[in-house]
Design a protein around this motif. Structure first.
Motif, PDB file in Angstrom:
ATOM      1  N   ASN A 210       0.891  -1.066   0.094  1.00  0.00           N
ATOM      2  CA  ASN A 210       0.005  -0.032   0.005  1.00  0.00           C
ATOM      3  C   ASN A 210       1.198   1.145   0.055  1.00  0.00           C
ATOM      4  N   SER A 211       0.189   2.367  -0.149  1.00  0.00           N
ATOM      5  CA  SER A 211       1.075   3.549  -0.385  1.00  0.00           C
ATOM      6  C   SER A 211       0.840   4.504   0.996  1.00  0.00           C
ATOM      7  N   VAL A 212       1.852   5.340   1.203  1.00  0.00           N
ATOM      8  CA  VAL A 212       1.699   6.396   2.106  1.00  0.00           C
ATOM      9  C   VAL A 212       2.205   7.606   1.819  1.00  0.00           C
ATOM     10  N   ILE A 213       1.647   8.686   1.833  1.00  0.00           N
ATOM     11  CA  ILE A 213       1.878  10.044   1.491  1.00  0.00           C
ATOM     12  C   ILE A 213       2.643  10.883   2.654  1.00  0.00           C
ATOM     13  N   LEU A 214       3.667  11.180   2.290  1.00  0.00           N
ATOM     14  CA  LEU A 214       4.513  12.098   3.189  1.00  0.00           C
ATOM     15  C   LEU A 214       4.410  13.534   2.823  1.00  0.00           C
ATOM     16  N   THR A 215       4.535  14.475   3.718  1.00  0.00           N
ATOM     17  CA  THR A 215       4.914  15.788   3.204  1.00  0.00           C
ATOM     18  C   THR A 215       6.368  16.249   3.406  1.00  0.00           C
ATOM     19  N   ARG A 216       6.662  17.482   2.754  1.00  0.00           N
ATOM     20  CA  ARG A 216       8.118  17.833   3.010  1.00  0.00           C
ATOM     21  C   ARG A 216       8.513  17.799   4.349  1.00  0.00           C
ATOM     22  N   SER A 219       9.705  13.519   8.628  1.00  0.00           N
ATOM     23  CA  SER A 219      10.951  12.906   8.818  1.00  0.00           C
ATOM     24  C   SER A 219      11.275  11.937   7.814  1.00  0.00           C
ATOM     25  N   VAL A 220      12.661  11.917   7.471  1.00  0.00           N
ATOM     26  CA  VAL A 220      13.088  10.957   6.459  1.00  0.00           C
ATOM     27  C   VAL A 220      12.959   9.581   6.881  1.00  0.00           C
ATOM     28  N   LEU A 221      13.002   8.560   5.928  1.00  0.00           N
ATOM     29  CA  LEU A 221      13.018   7.045   6.379  1.00  0.00           C
ATOM     30  C   LEU A 221      14.279   6.634   6.848  1.00  0.00           C
ATOM     31  N   SER A 222      14.644   6.984   7.976  1.00  0.00           N
ATOM     32  CA  SER A 222      15.868   6.788   8.660  1.00  0.00           C
ATOM     33  C   SER A 222      16.209   5.317   8.973  1.00  0.00           C
ATOM     34  N   PRO A 223      17.424   4.877   9.304  1.00  0.00           N
ATOM     35  CA  PRO A 223      17.390   3.684  10.023  1.00  0.00           C
ATOM     36  C   PRO A 223      16.642   3.384  11.277  1.00  0.00           C
ATOM     37  N   ALA A 224      16.689   4.353  12.112  1.00  0.00           N
ATOM     38  CA  ALA A 224      15.765   4.179  13.203  1.00  0.00           C
ATOM     39  C   ALA A 224      14.257   3.958  12.918  1.00  0.00           C
ATOM     40  N   CYS A 225      13.759   4.722  11.799  1.00  0.00           N
ATOM     41  CA  CYS A 225      12.615   4.657  11.552  1.00  0.00           C
ATOM     42  C   CYS A 225      12.279   3.046  11.161  1.00  0.00           C
ATOM     43  N   ALA A 226      13.306   2.556  10.239  1.00  0.00           N
ATOM     44  CA  ALA A 226      13.279   1.235   9.678  1.00  0.00           C
ATOM     45  C   ALA A 226      13.083   0.244  11.104  1.00  0.00           C
ATOM     46  N   LYS A 227      14.026   0.310  11.892  1.00  0.00           N
ATOM     47  CA  LYS A 227      14.019  -0.336  13.206  1.00  0.00           C
ATOM     48  C   LYS A 227      12.732  -0.347  13.752  1.00  0.00           C
ATOM     49  N   ALA A 228      12.071   0.726  13.928  1.00  0.00           N
ATOM     50  CA  ALA A 228      10.841   1.137  14.869  1.00  0.00           C
ATOM     51  C   ALA A 228       9.605   0.314  14.192  1.00  0.00           C
ATOM     52  N   SER A 229       9.797   0.250  12.714  1.00  0.00           N
ATOM     53  CA  SER A 229       8.524  -0.346  11.812  1.00  0.00           C
ATOM     54  C   SER A 229       8.745  -1.481  11.801  1.00  0.00           C
ATOM     55  N   SER A 230       9.781  -2.402  12.308  1.00  0.00           N
ATOM     56  CA  SER A 230       9.947  -3.697  12.266  1.00  0.00           C
ATOM     57  C   SER A 230      10.071  -4.199  10.760  1.00  0.00           C
ATOM     58  N   GLY A 231      10.735  -3.427  10.098  1.00  0.00           N
ATOM     59  CA  GLY A 231      10.887  -3.757   8.594  1.00  0.00           C
ATOM     60  C   GLY A 231       9.559  -3.119   7.702  1.00  0.00           C
ATOM     61  N   ALA A 232       8.530  -2.782   8.134  1.00  0.00           N
ATOM     62  CA  ALA A 232       7.405  -2.132   7.213  1.00  0.00           C
ATOM     63  C   ALA A 232       7.754  -1.149   6.333  1.00  0.00           C
ATOM     64  N   VAL A 233       9.024  -0.472   6.691  1.00  0.00           N
ATOM     65  CA  VAL A 233       9.498   0.539   5.713  1.00  0.00           C
ATOM     66  C   VAL A 233       9.629  -0.239   4.416  1.00  0.00           C
ATOM     67  N   GLU A 234      10.167  -1.302   4.320  1.00  0.00           N
ATOM     68  CA  GLU A 234      10.506  -2.081   2.909  1.00  0.00           C
ATOM     69  C   GLU A 234       9.199  -2.489   2.214  1.00  0.00           C
ATOM     70  N   MET A 235       8.217  -2.668   2.907  1.00  0.00           N
ATOM     71  CA  MET A 235       6.999  -3.290   2.341  1.00  0.00           C
ATOM     72  C   MET A 235       6.112  -2.074   1.473  1.00  0.00           C
ATOM     73  N   LEU A 236       6.274  -1.117   1.984  1.00  0.00           N
ATOM     74  CA  LEU A 236       5.217   0.007   1.441  1.00  0.00           C
ATOM     75  C   LEU A 236       5.836   0.831   0.506  1.00  0.00           C
ATOM     76  N   ASN A 237       4.896   1.724  -0.223  1.00  0.00           N
ATOM     77  CA  ASN A 237       5.315   2.672  -1.229  1.00  0.00           C
ATOM     78  C   ASN A 237       5.187   4.048  -0.688  1.00  0.00           C
ATOM     79  N   PHE A 238       5.971   4.923  -0.872  1.00  0.00           N
ATOM     80  CA  PHE A 238       6.130   6.211  -0.320  1.00  0.00           C
ATOM     81  C   PHE A 238       6.185   7.311  -1.495  1.00  0.00           C
ATOM     82  N   TYR A 239       5.476   8.364  -1.195  1.00  0.00           N
ATOM     83  CA  TYR A 239       5.104   9.379  -2.078  1.00  0.00           C
ATOM     84  C   TYR A 239       5.247  10.792  -1.300  1.00  0.00           C
ATOM     85  N   LYS A 240       5.861  11.816  -1.971  1.00  0.00           N
ATOM     86  CA  LYS A 240       6.162  12.854  -1.196  1.00  0.00           C
ATOM     87  C   LYS A 240       5.299  13.802  -1.827  1.00  0.00           C
ATOM     88  N   SER A 241       4.505  14.753  -1.198  1.00  0.00           N
ATOM     89  CA  SER A 241       3.677  15.588  -1.606  1.00  0.00           C
ATOM     90  C   SER A 241       4.181  17.106  -1.466  1.00  0.00           C
TER      91      SER A 241
END
Length: 351
Positions: A210-216, A219-241
């Motif tokens: 699925n897709s998630v929309i981020l504004t400018r 926060s960036v998808l940092s390694p800390a964010c990837a760890k907190a998401s338990s890998g969900a960062v790798e499974m989603l689509n990201f768009y910046k508005s």
């Protein structure tokens, strides 16, 4: 008096020696990286990846083993690294594995943990993809992971790609989002731990791909964010508005209800009322289809941006329990944005 002074000096010297020793161990680990024998186990097992290819003449070792390209990230943790390898969402350049984990065969361990089995899967994929593997101790990996819980695995990878929404790809993005019932816009979520928790909940409830929309401001998808998401960062689509109000107008044309989130106030609506409105709209639809929505979550401090909030059809707020307290000043008057996100999304999916 002299005894107290002596004890104070002794305690300070112990603390100083401890810090110096830890620093020395970290630096010693990096210097050991230049010794090729450090990366080869003394008694290799059959399941381990072969490390000889990274020392071949066609692929010589780097001059500085720990030097990384500025554009690369060091993600850590078993599940974030495992999902990054399985989904192939990033380019994996090198792998750093804790030495004693590398030398442990899960088949010879009674009741091996999920973490140990996950490390085994990572090693198998690394061998299949021929990714250079380097072995270090716990102190070196902790430095690379900025003292975060790395679980003995660190990967040097390319940054997670985020597609910017522009006029050229606007229609393509809208067609992709049309298949998604609830579109989530994260407006200025700056805490990487909160962002990771939100993405983990979103992937768990909505499913991957699925897709998630981020504004400018998000926060960036940092390694800390990837760890907190338990890998969900790798499974989603990201768009910046870059122009969120204009994007909301486009999404509203898909017959969506736009819901913003804010603190309780005179103009806010409860979650139950929002669910009642969406349920009523679904029943009034011609084919009795499920009502689609756009839900906007804002920064933990200031909330959703004012220009974005003006575009919302409803402003949702979660109210606290109406219990009388002896001292109201000691009560908790708000929820963490990741906790509020889980409550709202779960409730909307029940409609």
């Amino acid at each position: 008096m002299s005894v107290r002074i002596a004890c104070s000096i002794c305690e300070r010297s112990k603390s100083f020696n401890y810090r110096v020793t830890c620093r020395f161990l970290s630096l010693s680990s990096y210097r050991c990286a230049k010794n090729p024998s450090f990366r080869r186990p003394r008694s290799p097992l059959s399941f381990r990846p072969k490390l000889d290819f990274e020392q071949s003449e066609d692929n010589p070792p780097d001059e500085f083993e720990f030097e990384s390209r500025q554009s690369n990230d060091f993600i850590y943790g078993v599940y974030p690294c495992l999902l990054a390898l399985k989904s192939k969402s990033r380019d994996v350049h090198r792998a750093f594995i804790r030495r004693d984990y590398y030398q442990t065969d899960p088949s010879r361990v009674q009741n091996p943990s999920k973490m140990l089995r996950g490390v085994r899967q990572i090693l198998d994929i690394l061998e299949e993809e021929r990714v250079p593997v380097m072995l270090y101790n716990r102190a070196a990996l902790s430095f690379m992971a900025q003292d975060k819980p790395h679980q003995g695995v660190v990967l040097e990878v390319s940054p997670r790609p985020v597609i910017t929404i522009e006029e050229d790809n606007m229609e393509e993005v809208l067609q992709l989002l049309a298949k998604q019932r609830h579109v989530v816009i994260l407006d200025g979520i700056r805490d990487p731990m909160n962002l990771g928790a939100i993405l983990r909940t979103f992937c768990f409830l909505m499913g991957s791909d699925n897709s998630v929309i981020l504004t400018r401001q998000t926060s960036v998808l940092s390694p800390a964010c990837a760890k907190a998401s338990s890998g969900a960062v790798e499974m989603l689509n990201f768009y910046k508005s870059l122009d969120t109000p204009a994007l909301i107008d486009k999404l509203r044309s898909q017959n969506r209800v736009v819901v913003g989130t804010d603190e309780p106030g005179p103009n806010t609506t409860s979650l139950e009322e929002i669910c009642h409105v969406m349920r009523k709209m679904s029943s009034e639809a011609a084919n009795n289809s499920e009502q689609k929505s756009v839900v906007v979550f804002g920064f933990e401090g200031s909330g959703v941006s004012k220009d974005v909030l003006e575009k919302c059809d409803h402003i949702l707020a979660i109210t606290s329990s109406e219990t009388e307290l002896e001292n109201p000043e000691l009560s908790v008057n708000s929820l963490n944005v990741s906790a509020a996100f889980a409550i709202i999304l779960y409730r909307l999916l029940q409609i």
